[in-house]
Every structure is written in C-alpha cells, then in structure tokens.
Motif scaffolding. Structure first.
Motif, PDB file in Angstrom:
ATOM      1  N   MET A   1      -0.454  34.731  13.471  1.00 40.28           N
ATOM      2  CA  MET A   1       0.092  33.829  14.456  1.00 40.28           C
ATOM      3  C   MET A   1       1.470  33.326  14.001  1.00 40.28           C
ATOM      4  SD  MET A   1      -1.336  30.185  15.888  1.00 40.28           S
ATOM      5  CE  MET A   1      -2.858  30.818  16.480  1.00 40.28           C
ATOM      6  N   TYR A   2       1.573  32.998  12.742  1.00 41.71           N
ATOM      7  CA  TYR A   2       2.844  32.494  12.210  1.00 41.71           C
ATOM      8  C   TYR A   2       3.944  33.546  12.312  1.00 41.71           C
ATOM      9  CZ  TYR A   2       6.382  30.676   9.122  1.00 41.71           C
ATOM     10  OH  TYR A   2       7.578  30.243   8.617  1.00 41.71           O
ATOM     11  N   GLU A  22      -6.728  24.782  24.506  1.00 41.37           N
ATOM     12  CA  GLU A  22      -7.359  25.681  25.468  1.00 41.37           C
ATOM     13  C   GLU A  22      -8.798  26.052  25.108  1.00 41.37           C
ATOM     14  OE1 GLU A  22      -6.491  27.118  28.428  1.00 41.37           O
ATOM     15  OE2 GLU A  22      -4.609  26.042  28.551  1.00 41.37           O
ATOM     16  N   SER A  23      -9.091  26.203  23.812  1.00 44.95           N
ATOM     17  CA  SER A  23     -10.411  26.737  23.466  1.00 44.95           C
ATOM     18  C   SER A  23     -10.956  26.274  22.117  1.00 44.95           C
ATOM     19  CB  SER A  23     -10.348  28.264  23.449  1.00 44.95           C
ATOM     20  OG  SER A  23      -9.516  28.704  22.394  1.00 44.95           O
ATOM     21  N   THR A  24     -10.410  25.193  21.582  1.00 42.65           N
ATOM     22  CA  THR A  24     -10.795  24.734  20.251  1.00 42.65           C
ATOM     23  C   THR A  24     -10.778  25.908  19.272  1.00 42.65           C
ATOM     24  OG1 THR A  24     -12.240  23.137  21.378  1.00 42.65           O
ATOM     25  CG2 THR A  24     -12.388  23.225  18.989  1.00 42.65           C
ATOM     26  N   PHE A  25      -9.620  26.557  19.237  1.00 37.25           N
ATOM     27  CA  PHE A  25      -9.362  27.690  18.342  1.00 37.25           C
ATOM     28  C   PHE A  25     -10.310  28.866  18.587  1.00 37.25           C
ATOM     29  CE2 PHE A  25      -8.095  23.853  15.853  1.00 37.25           C
ATOM     30  CZ  PHE A  25      -6.723  24.029  15.959  1.00 37.25           C
ATOM     31  N   GLY A  26     -10.545  29.150  19.874  1.00 38.81           N
ATOM     32  CA  GLY A  26     -11.335  30.320  20.239  1.00 38.81           C
ATOM     33  C   GLY A  26     -12.837  30.154  20.129  1.00 38.81           C
ATOM     34  N   THR A  27     -13.300  28.927  19.953  1.00 40.85           N
ATOM     35  CA  THR A  27     -14.735  28.697  19.766  1.00 40.85           C
ATOM     36  C   THR A  27     -15.445  28.258  21.047  1.00 40.85           C
ATOM     37  OG1 THR A  27     -14.411  26.393  19.097  1.00 40.85           O
ATOM     38  CG2 THR A  27     -14.394  28.070  17.342  1.00 40.85           C
ATOM     39  N   ALA A  31     -12.234  32.146  26.085  1.00 43.75           N
ATOM     40  CA  ALA A  31     -11.488  32.699  24.946  1.00 43.75           C
ATOM     41  C   ALA A  31     -12.396  33.376  23.933  1.00 43.75           C
ATOM     42  CB  ALA A  31     -10.668  31.614  24.260  1.00 43.75           C
ATOM     43  N   GLN A  32     -13.649  32.958  23.863  1.00 41.50           N
ATOM     44  CA  GLN A  32     -14.595  33.604  22.952  1.00 41.50           C
ATOM     45  C   GLN A  32     -14.734  35.091  23.278  1.00 41.50           C
ATOM     46  OE1 GLN A  32     -18.196  30.878  22.017  1.00 41.50           O
ATOM     47  NE2 GLN A  32     -17.468  30.297  24.060  1.00 41.50           N
ATOM     48  N   THR A  33     -14.556  35.431  24.549  1.00 44.92           N
ATOM     49  CA  THR A  33     -14.655  36.822  24.995  1.00 44.92           C
ATOM     50  C   THR A  33     -13.292  37.463  25.158  1.00 44.92           C
ATOM     51  OG1 THR A  33     -16.701  36.326  26.166  1.00 44.92           O
ATOM     52  CG2 THR A  33     -15.532  38.312  26.843  1.00 44.92           C
ATOM     53  N   THR A  34     -12.329  36.732  25.733  1.00 43.40           N
ATOM     54  CA  THR A  34     -11.029  37.321  26.059  1.00 43.40           C
ATOM     55  C   THR A  34     -10.113  37.483  24.861  1.00 43.40           C
ATOM     56  OG1 THR A  34     -10.002  35.178  26.561  1.00 43.40           O
ATOM     57  CG2 THR A  34     -11.078  36.358  28.393  1.00 43.40           C
ATOM     58  N   LEU A  35     -10.359  36.726  23.798  1.00 39.00           N
ATOM     59  CA  LEU A  35      -9.510  36.740  22.598  1.00 39.00           C
ATOM     60  C   LEU A  35      -8.074  36.337  22.940  1.00 39.00           C
ATOM     61  CD1 LEU A  35     -10.830  40.045  20.955  1.00 39.00           C
ATOM     62  CD2 LEU A  35     -11.774  37.723  20.783  1.00 39.00           C
ATOM     63  N   SER A  36      -7.948  35.376  23.841  1.00 37.27           N
ATOM     64  CA  SER A  36      -6.650  34.908  24.319  1.00 37.27           C
ATOM     65  C   SER A  36      -6.442  33.463  23.903  1.00 37.27           C
ATOM     66  CB  SER A  36      -6.594  35.019  25.851  1.00 37.27           C
ATOM     67  OG  SER A  36      -5.418  34.460  26.359  1.00 37.27           O
ATOM     68  N   LEU A  37      -5.454  33.218  23.066  1.00 38.87           N
ATOM     69  CA  LEU A  37      -5.249  31.862  22.561  1.00 38.87           C
ATOM     70  C   LEU A  37      -4.921  30.868  23.663  1.00 38.87           C
ATOM     71  CD1 LEU A  37      -2.185  30.386  22.044  1.00 38.87           C
ATOM     72  CD2 LEU A  37      -1.911  32.444  20.724  1.00 38.87           C
ATOM     73  N   GLY A  38      -4.349  31.326  24.755  1.00 37.31           N
ATOM     74  CA  GLY A  38      -3.973  30.411  25.833  1.00 37.31           C
ATOM     75  C   GLY A  38      -4.724  30.634  27.123  1.00 37.31           C
ATOM     76  N   ASN A  39      -5.878  31.299  27.057  1.00 38.39           N
ATOM     77  CA  ASN A  39      -6.645  31.593  28.274  1.00 38.39           C
ATOM     78  C   ASN A  39      -5.745  32.165  29.367  1.00 38.39           C
ATOM     79  OD1 ASN A  39      -9.132  30.867  27.240  1.00 38.39           O
ATOM     80  ND2 ASN A  39      -8.944  28.753  27.909  1.00 38.39           N
ATOM     81  N   TRP A  62      -7.613  39.315  18.520  1.00 38.35           N
ATOM     82  CA  TRP A  62      -6.946  38.007  18.475  1.00 38.35           C
ATOM     83  C   TRP A  62      -5.441  38.176  18.249  1.00 38.35           C
ATOM     84  CZ3 TRP A  62      -8.662  33.917  20.583  1.00 38.35           C
ATOM     85  CH2 TRP A  62     -10.027  33.623  20.606  1.00 38.35           C
ATOM     86  N   VAL A  63      -5.050  39.096  17.380  1.00 38.99           N
ATOM     87  CA  VAL A  63      -3.620  39.320  17.129  1.00 38.99           C
ATOM     88  C   VAL A  63      -2.929  39.768  18.421  1.00 38.99           C
ATOM     89  CG1 VAL A  63      -1.911  40.679  15.846  1.00 38.99           C
ATOM     90  CG2 VAL A  63      -3.932  39.768  14.675  1.00 38.99           C
ATOM     91  N   ASP A  64      -3.566  40.653  19.162  1.00 42.70           N
ATOM     92  CA  ASP A  64      -3.016  41.079  20.450  1.00 42.70           C
ATOM     93  C   ASP A  64      -2.906  39.885  21.401  1.00 42.70           C
ATOM     94  OD1 ASP A  64      -2.213  43.029  22.514  1.00 42.70           O
ATOM     95  OD2 ASP A  64      -4.192  42.625  23.376  1.00 42.70           O
ATOM     96  N   GLY A  65      -3.900  39.018  21.409  1.00 45.23           N
ATOM     97  CA  GLY A  65      -3.855  37.826  22.252  1.00 45.23           C
ATOM     98  C   GLY A  65      -2.707  36.907  21.880  1.00 45.23           C
TER      99      GLY A  65
END
Length: 123
Positions: A1-2, A22-27, A31-39, A62-65
C-alpha cells in the motif's frame, strides 16, 4: 500500500484512512470478498459482483485492490475532475444519495489522517 501511494503520488495515509473507514481494514462488509480497500463500484477491467446491492468490483488480490483505488483517485478524481481534498472528493465518492453520511465520512477521514500524521497509530 505504501509503495503504490508513492508511485501514484498520493500520501498512503489517505488510502489507509479509506480502508479503515470503508471496511475496518477489509474485515467487514463486501471488502472481505471484493478485496477492495475503498469498496469500489464496478469498473470495466474487473468482474462486477453483488449487483443486487449496487455492484462492486472484484479485485484479483488486495494489492490489485490498492492499485485500482490509487488509479481511481489519481486519474479520475484528481487529474480529470480536479478534486484534490477530502472535502471535495467524499461528496462524489460516497454521496448522500447512496445513504452515506458525507460530513461524518469527511470528519472521520480527517481525524484518522491527522492522527496518523502526528505519529499516533490508533485514531
């Protein structure tokens, strides 16, 4: 991410704040399914899932997201629309028409960003 933030010229703390909000860090949430940090809503380059609730882009990892989010913010919000502050981005990114509390979202992001910029790890 950095590293992606540096690559795209966006302070990574902004991505971290969106990810937390958006998702409490994907939890939580989609986002748990989409792997998108910003939904992120559906985009042409990724499958669209959860169409029954508006549709969300399914990322490859997650990197792709993270990469897709940085591209969205840099290329569309900043470069194309000229929206360069949280106050201007959020009403478009998370509009009240989608049942978002725009002012609450803005205030939460600013608080998180300011807290992390002071060196505190917990907002």
């Amino acid at each position: 991410m950095y590293n992606l933030g540096v690559q795209y010229g966006i302070d990574p703390v902004y991505a971290l704040a969106f990810f937390m909000h958006e998702s409490t860090f994907g939890t939580t949430g989609v986002a748990q399914t989409t792997l998108s940090l910003g939904n992120m809503r559906c985009i042409a380059t990724r499958p669209c899932i959860f169409r029954n609730i508006g549709g969300f882009a399914q990322m490859q990892s997650w990197v792709d997201g993270f990469d897709q989010w940085y591209k969205l913010i840099r290329n569309l919000y900043v470069a194309q629309w000229g929206l360069v502050t949280i106050d201007r981005i959020i009403p478009v990114y998370a509009p009240s028409s989608d049942h978002n509390d725009v002012n609450g979202y803005i205030n939460a992001l600013k608080y998180e960003i300011n807290t992390w910029h002071t060196g505190n790890l917990r907002p």
